[in-house]
Design an enzyme around this catalytic site. Sequence first.
Site, short mmCIF file in Angstrom:
data_model
loop_
_atom_site.label_atom_id
_atom_site.label_comp_id
_atom_site.label_asym_id
_atom_site.label_seq_id
_atom_site.Cartn_x
_atom_site.Cartn_y
_atom_site.Cartn_z
N HIS A 19 -63.46 16.00 40.78
CA HIS A 19 -63.34 16.99 41.86
C HIS A 19 -64.14 18.24 41.48
O HIS A 19 -63.61 19.15 40.84
CB HIS A 19 -61.85 17.33 42.08
CG HIS A 19 -61.59 18.19 43.28
ND1 HIS A 19 -60.56 17.96 44.16
CD2 HIS A 19 -62.23 19.29 43.76
CE1 HIS A 19 -60.55 18.87 45.11
NE2 HIS A 19 -61.56 19.71 44.89
N HIS A 21 -66.98 20.81 43.34
CA HIS A 21 -67.83 21.23 44.46
C HIS A 21 -69.11 21.82 43.87
O HIS A 21 -69.05 22.73 43.03
CB HIS A 21 -67.14 22.31 45.29
CG HIS A 21 -65.85 21.86 45.90
ND1 HIS A 21 -65.79 21.29 47.15
CD2 HIS A 21 -64.57 21.89 45.45
CE1 HIS A 21 -64.52 21.00 47.44
NE2 HIS A 21 -63.76 21.36 46.43
N ASN A 23 -71.57 23.91 44.83
CA ASN A 23 -71.84 25.36 44.84
C ASN A 23 -70.73 26.20 44.22
O ASN A 23 -70.93 27.38 43.95
CB ASN A 23 -72.15 25.84 46.26
CG ASN A 23 -73.54 25.39 46.67
OD1 ASN A 23 -74.53 25.75 46.04
ND2 ASN A 23 -73.62 24.55 47.70
N HIS A 69 -73.63 30.74 48.96
CA HIS A 69 -74.50 30.02 49.90
C HIS A 69 -75.74 30.82 50.26
O HIS A 69 -76.81 30.25 50.49
CB HIS A 69 -73.72 29.63 51.17
CG HIS A 69 -72.77 28.48 50.94
ND1 HIS A 69 -71.72 28.20 51.76
CD2 HIS A 69 -72.74 27.52 49.97
CE1 HIS A 69 -71.08 27.12 51.31
NE2 HIS A 69 -71.68 26.70 50.23
N SER A 101 -70.57 17.96 47.88
CA SER A 101 -71.20 19.14 48.46
C SER A 101 -71.35 18.98 49.97
O SER A 101 -71.52 17.86 50.47
CB SER A 101 -72.58 19.37 47.82
OG SER A 101 -73.03 20.67 48.12
N THR A 102 -71.29 20.10 50.66
CA THR A 102 -71.40 20.12 52.12
C THR A 102 -72.87 20.23 52.51
O THR A 102 -73.49 21.27 52.24
CB THR A 102 -70.65 21.36 52.68
OG1 THR A 102 -69.50 21.61 51.88
CG2 THR A 102 -70.28 21.17 54.13
N ASP A 143 -66.79 20.14 55.97
CA ASP A 143 -66.10 21.42 56.00
C ASP A 143 -65.25 21.44 57.27
O ASP A 143 -65.79 21.41 58.38
CB ASP A 143 -67.12 22.58 56.00
CG ASP A 143 -66.45 23.94 55.91
OD1 ASP A 143 -65.26 24.05 56.29
OD2 ASP A 143 -67.11 24.89 55.46
N GLU A 206 -52.94 21.81 50.61
CA GLU A 206 -53.39 22.81 49.64
C GLU A 206 -52.62 24.11 49.87
O GLU A 206 -52.48 24.94 48.98
CB GLU A 206 -54.89 23.03 49.87
CG GLU A 206 -55.58 23.79 48.77
CD GLU A 206 -57.08 23.90 49.01
OE1 GLU A 206 -57.61 23.31 49.98
OE2 GLU A 206 -57.72 24.60 48.21
N ASP A 288 -62.53 21.65 40.06
CA ASP A 288 -62.70 22.19 41.41
C ASP A 288 -64.01 22.99 41.51
O ASP A 288 -64.97 22.53 42.11
CB ASP A 288 -61.50 23.07 41.81
CG ASP A 288 -61.27 23.09 43.31
OD1 ASP A 288 -61.91 22.30 44.03
OD2 ASP A 288 -60.43 23.89 43.77
P1 IMP Z 1 -70.53 23.21 48.51
O1 IMP Z 1 -69.88 22.21 49.44
O2 IMP Z 1 -71.33 22.57 47.43
O3 IMP Z 1 -71.29 24.25 49.27
O4 IMP Z 1 -69.33 23.93 47.73
C1 IMP Z 1 -68.60 25.01 48.23
C2 IMP Z 1 -67.67 24.55 49.35
O5 IMP Z 1 -66.66 23.69 48.82
C3 IMP Z 1 -66.87 25.68 50.01
O6 IMP Z 1 -67.61 26.30 51.02
C4 IMP Z 1 -65.66 24.94 50.55
O7 IMP Z 1 -65.96 24.33 51.79
C5 IMP Z 1 -65.44 23.85 49.53
N1 IMP Z 1 -64.40 24.23 48.56
C6 IMP Z 1 -64.57 24.65 47.30
N2 IMP Z 1 -63.37 24.87 46.71
C7 IMP Z 1 -62.44 24.57 47.63
C8 IMP Z 1 -61.01 24.57 47.60
O8 IMP Z 1 -60.32 24.91 46.62
N3 IMP Z 1 -60.41 24.19 48.77
C9 IMP Z 1 -61.10 23.81 49.87
N4 IMP Z 1 -62.43 23.78 49.91
C10 IMP Z 1 -63.09 24.15 48.80
ZN ZN Z 2 -61.66 21.43 46.02
#
Ligand code: IMP
Ligand code: ZN
Length: 336
Positions: A19, A21, A23, A69, A101-102, A143, A206, A288
């Site tokens: 888990h 993410h 960014n 971002h 990643s989104t 997202d 969450e 995370d």
């Molecule tokens: P990305 O998807 O690589 O841009 O990583 C950042 C994104 O991950 C954030 O904009 C959130 O949508 C998501 N994210 C990161 N940490 C959390 C969390 O603890 N809960 C829910 N979403 C998270």
């Molecule tokens: Zn998460």
Amino acid sequence: MMDNEAGAFYRKLPKVELHAHLNGSVSVQTMEKLISRKPHLNIKHSMTAIGKGQRRTLDECFQVFKVIHQLVDTEEDILTVATDVIREFAADGVKYLELRSTPREEKNTGLTKKSYVETVIKAIQQCKNEGLDIDVRFLLAIDRRNGTEVAMETVELAEEFMLSSDGLVVGLDLSGDPTVGHGKDLLPVLQRAKNCGLKLSLHLSEVPSQLEESDLLLNLPPDRIGHGTFLHPEVGGSQSLVDKVLKNNIPLELCLTSNVKGKTVPSYSKHHFKYWYQLGHPSVICTDDKGVFCTDLSQEYQLAATTFSLSREAVWQLSQQAIDCIFGPEMPLVLQ
Ligand code: IMP
Ligand code: ZN
């Protein structure tokens, strides 16, 4: 900080990270590179990380992602971030990593969702060619703030790349601000993804008061659960939710520092790791957002061990059992 002998044990411990993410995982060093590429944004590193002893509301955490971002909005930035993050996990003793990643489109720089995904895949391949001792897979993230249509686009993209990425794209994540949107709107999209063979890891419960949503989403059922903080009855969840998780044997991805710094859990000792671990349920320690929360997987394992008095053998087993929860192909991944 870790003391030396214990620190070395946790760093050497071969680990699985499920888990992370992208960014949220950007280190201080990489952040400095990004900031120097875009000085006009006037972003300070203090705006992109939550340091030791600091805590933020979940809402404030989501503001931090908006800042990051802005710094990561070109293919070049994504390549830098993804290769650095993978190298850092490898240096921390992670042998198998699932990044999520989104996919984002940035009109100003010409970044498209497709090129976003292609760039992350390129980074994974580059790291493989460097001979790093780490196996990496990729989950495309939905997202929840962006609604059903965008979620469907992400699923289509994931389907396409599942077939064309040599097995690197393995599934989907549902994340984003848990207080926005309702999971029921995303059910058909997630069901479709599941039907095509994409694995599902969903952020679930969450925050409190998501019992109905969690119940609906658990019926899919997902392949893994992110956090699941408020599922169990001791914190306002319900036994029937717990029973669904147990019946389907759905592993939980548990992120101690993230939950404490994001104030959804009052203290390390009150973390729900204890509840699930005592049940003998598959519980995987994860980071995370190692950049935002200033941690790494070794530290998270050490924190779990010291907080819940786990022996080194128990820690070893915990890390070994995580292998059963990976989305990658059945593989002879023996941690040694
Ligand atoms: P990305 O998807 O690589 O841009 O990583 C950042 C994104 O991950 C954030 O904009 C959130 O949508 C998501 N994210 C990161 N940490 C959390 C969390 O603890 N809960 C829910 N979403 C998270
Ligand atoms: Zn998460």
